[in-house]
Scaffold this active site. Structure first.
Site, PDB file in Angstrom:
ATOM      1  N   TYR A 159     -25.953  -0.679 -18.086  1.00 53.37           N
ATOM      2  CA  TYR A 159     -24.491  -0.813 -18.036  1.00 53.37           C
ATOM      3  C   TYR A 159     -23.748   0.129 -17.087  1.00 53.37           C
ATOM      4  O   TYR A 159     -22.564  -0.065 -16.851  1.00 53.37           O
ATOM      5  CB  TYR A 159     -23.915  -0.708 -19.453  1.00 53.37           C
ATOM      6  CG  TYR A 159     -24.305  -1.899 -20.306  1.00 53.37           C
ATOM      7  CD1 TYR A 159     -23.653  -3.111 -20.166  1.00 53.37           C
ATOM      8  CD2 TYR A 159     -25.354  -1.823 -21.204  1.00 53.37           C
ATOM      9  CE1 TYR A 159     -24.016  -4.209 -20.916  1.00 53.37           C
ATOM     10  CE2 TYR A 159     -25.726  -2.921 -21.965  1.00 53.37           C
ATOM     11  CZ  TYR A 159     -25.048  -4.115 -21.814  1.00 53.37           C
ATOM     12  OH  TYR A 159     -25.426  -5.208 -22.553  1.00 53.37           O
ATOM     13  N   PHE A 166     -22.869  -1.469 -33.092  1.00 55.13           N
ATOM     14  CA  PHE A 166     -22.345  -2.825 -33.193  1.00 55.13           C
ATOM     15  C   PHE A 166     -22.909  -3.622 -32.067  1.00 55.13           C
ATOM     16  O   PHE A 166     -22.622  -4.640 -31.728  1.00 55.13           O
ATOM     17  CB  PHE A 166     -20.797  -2.821 -33.205  1.00 55.13           C
ATOM     18  CG  PHE A 166     -20.170  -2.012 -32.081  1.00 55.13           C
ATOM     19  CD1 PHE A 166     -19.994  -2.577 -30.817  1.00 55.13           C
ATOM     20  CD2 PHE A 166     -19.788  -0.685 -32.264  1.00 55.13           C
ATOM     21  CE1 PHE A 166     -19.439  -1.838 -29.780  1.00 55.13           C
ATOM     22  CE2 PHE A 166     -19.214   0.064 -31.221  1.00 55.13           C
ATOM     23  CZ  PHE A 166     -19.045  -0.516 -29.983  1.00 55.13           C
TER      24      PHE A 166
HETATM   25  C1  LIG Z   1     -30.533  -7.179 -20.095  1.00 54.92           C
HETATM   26  C2  LIG Z   1     -30.233  -8.630 -19.742  1.00 54.92           C
HETATM   27  C3  LIG Z   1     -28.958  -9.040 -20.468  1.00 54.92           C
HETATM   28  C4  LIG Z   1     -30.027  -8.699 -18.226  1.00 54.92           C
HETATM   29  O1  LIG Z   1     -29.602 -10.006 -17.871  1.00 54.92           O
HETATM   30  P1  LIG Z   1     -29.865 -10.616 -16.382  1.00 54.92           P
HETATM   31  O2  LIG Z   1     -29.099 -11.886 -16.293  1.00 54.92           O
HETATM   32  O3  LIG Z   1     -31.293 -10.630 -16.108  1.00 54.92           O
HETATM   33  O4  LIG Z   1     -29.179  -9.520 -15.467  1.00 54.92           O
HETATM   34  P2  LIG Z   1     -28.615  -9.777 -13.980  1.00 54.92           P
HETATM   35  O5  LIG Z   1     -29.563 -10.651 -13.232  1.00 54.92           O
HETATM   36  O6  LIG Z   1     -27.196 -10.211 -14.004  1.00 54.92           O
HETATM   37  O7  LIG Z   1     -28.693  -8.311 -13.413  1.00 54.92           O
HETATM   38  C5  LIG Z   1     -27.576  -7.582 -12.989  1.00 54.92           C
HETATM   39  C6  LIG Z   1     -28.088  -6.230 -12.506  1.00 54.92           C
HETATM   40  O8  LIG Z   1     -28.621  -5.508 -13.615  1.00 54.92           O
HETATM   41  C7  LIG Z   1     -29.971  -5.144 -13.388  1.00 54.92           C
HETATM   42  N1  LIG Z   1     -30.660  -5.226 -14.670  1.00 54.92           N
HETATM   43  C8  LIG Z   1     -30.666  -6.248 -15.534  1.00 54.92           C
HETATM   44  N2  LIG Z   1     -31.359  -5.940 -16.634  1.00 54.92           N
HETATM   45  C9  LIG Z   1     -31.807  -4.685 -16.485  1.00 54.92           C
HETATM   46  C10 LIG Z   1     -32.597  -3.833 -17.280  1.00 54.92           C
HETATM   47  N3  LIG Z   1     -33.045  -4.202 -18.474  1.00 54.92           N
HETATM   48  N4  LIG Z   1     -32.866  -2.603 -16.795  1.00 54.92           N
HETATM   49  C11 LIG Z   1     -32.404  -2.218 -15.581  1.00 54.92           C
HETATM   50  N5  LIG Z   1     -31.645  -3.002 -14.776  1.00 54.92           N
HETATM   51  C12 LIG Z   1     -31.355  -4.218 -15.229  1.00 54.92           C
HETATM   52  C13 LIG Z   1     -30.476  -6.146 -12.374  1.00 54.92           C
HETATM   53  O9  LIG Z   1     -31.575  -5.650 -11.670  1.00 54.92           O
HETATM   54  C14 LIG Z   1     -29.247  -6.331 -11.518  1.00 54.92           C
HETATM   55  O10 LIG Z   1     -29.116  -5.204 -10.667  1.00 54.92           O
HETATM   56  P3  LIG Z   1     -28.372  -5.289  -9.247  1.00 54.92           P
HETATM   57  O11 LIG Z   1     -26.968  -5.693  -9.543  1.00 54.92           O
HETATM   58  O12 LIG Z   1     -28.482  -3.914  -8.727  1.00 54.92           O
HETATM   59  O13 LIG Z   1     -29.098  -6.321  -8.453  1.00 54.92           O
HETATM   60  C15 LIG Z   1     -31.384  -9.569 -20.150  1.00 54.92           C
HETATM   61  O14 LIG Z   1     -32.553  -9.166 -19.520  1.00 54.92           O
HETATM   62  C16 LIG Z   1     -31.633  -9.638 -21.656  1.00 54.92           C
HETATM   63  O15 LIG Z   1     -31.103 -10.511 -22.323  1.00 54.92           O
HETATM   64  N6  LIG Z   1     -32.454  -8.687 -22.195  1.00 54.92           N
HETATM   65  C17 LIG Z   1     -32.810  -8.670 -23.609  1.00 54.92           C
HETATM   66  C18 LIG Z   1     -31.607  -8.444 -24.499  1.00 54.92           C
HETATM   67  C19 LIG Z   1     -30.822  -7.192 -24.134  1.00 54.92           C
HETATM   68  O16 LIG Z   1     -31.370  -6.136 -23.880  1.00 54.92           O
HETATM   69  N7  LIG Z   1     -29.484  -7.341 -24.117  1.00 54.92           N
HETATM   70  C20 LIG Z   1     -28.581  -6.239 -23.889  1.00 54.92           C
HETATM   71  C21 LIG Z   1     -28.083  -5.808 -25.226  1.00 54.92           C
HETATM   72  S1  LIG Z   1     -27.119  -4.337 -25.141  1.00 54.92           S
END
Ligand SMILES: CC(C)(COP(=O)(O)OP(=O)(O)OC[C@H]1O[C@@H](n2cnc3c(N)ncnc32)[C@H](O)[C@@H]1OP(=O)(O)O)[C@@H](O)C(=O)NCCC(=O)NCCS
Length: 401
Positions: free
Chosen positions: A121, A401
């Site tokens: 984030y 949350f």
């Molecule tokens: C984490 C999650 C929401 C990321 O979604 P995503 O659609 O793959 O993310 P995006 O493709 O939009 O990535 C946006 C940026 O974040 C980065 N990013 C995404 N997930 C990441 C992670 N877990 N760790 C580090 N970087 C991450 C991407 O590399 C990308 O970086 P950039 O902008 O520098 O290119 C997804 O992998 C997921 O659902 N994970 C399991 C549930 C979870 O952890 N949810 C968050 C709850 S707080």
């Protein structure tokens, strides 16, 4: 690209929450989703669509967060998930972008969240704004440094009684502590007072402590029974304990530590200035482990900065970089608690996420300088910023949350 919009009905809502739900065991039931909608309305749950199919979801609870000296509307970001079939294709980025614009339009100056991973984030302008720790107090090391004279009367209460007795105590604490969210009646019910089926074997218990005939502290805990080699080795897991005054807080903690048969009392999500550190004679035995807790995003910078209280000093000019909420980008003058745009030379330059870290008082500008997060453009500006932003007590967000 993905089309991101708020959910229109319970069906879309269930599928959007299902994006994160699939990572849990078991996935959310219909009953859970119906209950969840009491605190997270449909219009606050965004879904990402691809060719009509929902491939991601991101929600935001509407609540207030206590900030130094006040309380502000806050988007409590939650239920963020993307299908593994669509990961790393920008779904999260699209959802964060739409959500932040929505939060801004709704007039919520700040957003806050608990991160599943610390690496996600920061890029969206969130910064670590409160610390959260775990600790375990072994029974043989639970004496207070100064013995506490038994005071007041503790009694078990039903969830119905707790509904009346606990919220005013929580609110009294929230008035003093930044980082605490307001809790609606539905929130209390769904999150704290309901007895979930999965806890049937070790149900949560509700205790109120009355001092001078007034309910002044409460605890919610579960016990996990065990005997080892003929000796009791049960654990007490404390969900929450709050006292409206330091005396009441010490008394409820003493009550919990004195429950028989417990080899240890475990606490989670506690701040580094939790009273136990100085109440106990042997705090090092608690094996405190600290990590990031609440993350904060300043969505409307002047409203957020203007909504908290400051120490003596000022004015301070901040050069803030914000690539996503570009309305925040630029120079801001903070004086007398008000924040306005300015052309004056800046004292400090920093990202909006770094400012989010300092906002509730968990992190000082001196610490941020050590971590190479802030640029001091005028000598002495770090010290001046700390004189303004420092706040006691430290922020404490007592629930995920
Ligand atoms: C984490 C999650 C929401 C990321 O979604 P995503 O659609 O793959 O993310 P995006 O493709 O939009 O990535 C946006 C940026 O974040 C980065 N990013 C995404 N997930 C990441 C992670 N877990 N760790 C580090 N970087 C991450 C991407 O590399 C990308 O970086 P950039 O902008 O520098 O290119 C997804 O992998 C997921 O659902 N994970 C399991 C549930 C979870 O952890 N949810 C968050 C709850 S707080």
């Amino acid at each position: 690209m993905f089309d991101v919009r708020a959910c229109a009905d319970q069906d879309e809502y269930g599928r959007a929450i299902g994006a994160i739900g699939q990572y849990f065991n078991p996935p959310p039931s219909e009953e859970f989703l119906e209950r969840f909608a009491h605190t997270l309305p449909h219009e606050r749950m965004h879904a990402a669509f691809e060719d009509g199919a929902i491939v991601g979801g991101a929600g935001a609870f509407p609540f207030e967060l206590s900030v130094p000296g006040g309380s502000l509307p806050c988007a409590g970001v939650t239920a963020v998930g993307v299908h593994p079939t669509h990961r790393r294709r920008g779904v999260l980025r699209s959802m964060m972008d739409t959500q932040l614009r929505d939060v801004h339009e709704r007039g919520e100056p700040i957003a806050a969240l608990w991160a599943s991973e610390e690496t996600i984030y920061g890029r969206f302008g969130y910064g670590i704004a409160a610390w959260a720790g775990e600790l375990s107090v072994p029974h043989e090391w639970d004496a207070f440094a100064a013995p506490l004279e038994a005071a007041g009367t503790a009694r078990f209460v039903t969830p119905e009684e707790a509904r009346e007795l606990f919220p005013p105590i929580y609110e009294a604490v929230r008035k003093r502590r930044p980082g605490m969210m307001s809790r609606s009646a539905e929130w209390w019910e769904g999150r704290h007072l309901r007895l979930p089926e999965e806890e049937t074997a070790a149900p949560r218990r509700f205790v109120v402590l009355e001092l001078d005939g007034e309910p002044q502290a409460y605890a919610v805990y579960r016990t996990h029974f065990a005997f080892d080699g003929g000796s009791a080795s049960s654990r007490l897991s404390l969900r929450e304990a709050f006292g409206a005054t330091p005396q009441a807080m010490a008394a409820i903690l003493r009550f919990v530590l004195d429950v028989d048969w417990m080899a240890a009392v475990e606490l989670a999500l506690v701040p580094p200035d939790h009273p136990l550190f100085l109440l106990l004679a042997t705090p090092r035995r608690m094996r405190y482990r600290m990590a990031d807790g609440l993350w904060v995003r300043l969505v409307d910078l002047p409203a957020a900065l203007g909504g908290r209280t400051y120490g003596e000093g000022g004015p301070l000019v901040l050069e803030v970089r914000d690539a996503i909420c570009d309305w925040n980008d630029g120079r801001w003058r903070l004086e007398g608690g008000a924040c306005e745009r300015t052309d004056a030379d800046a004292d400090l330059a920093l990202d909006v996420g770094t400012l989010g870290s300092a906002y509730l008082g968990a992190v000082s500008f001196a610490q941020l300088r050590e971590a190479l997060r802030v640029e001091e453009l005028r000598e002495g500006a770090i010290e001046r910023a700390d004189a303004l932003f420092a706040w006691h007590p430290l922020p404490w967000c007592p629930e995920i949350f």
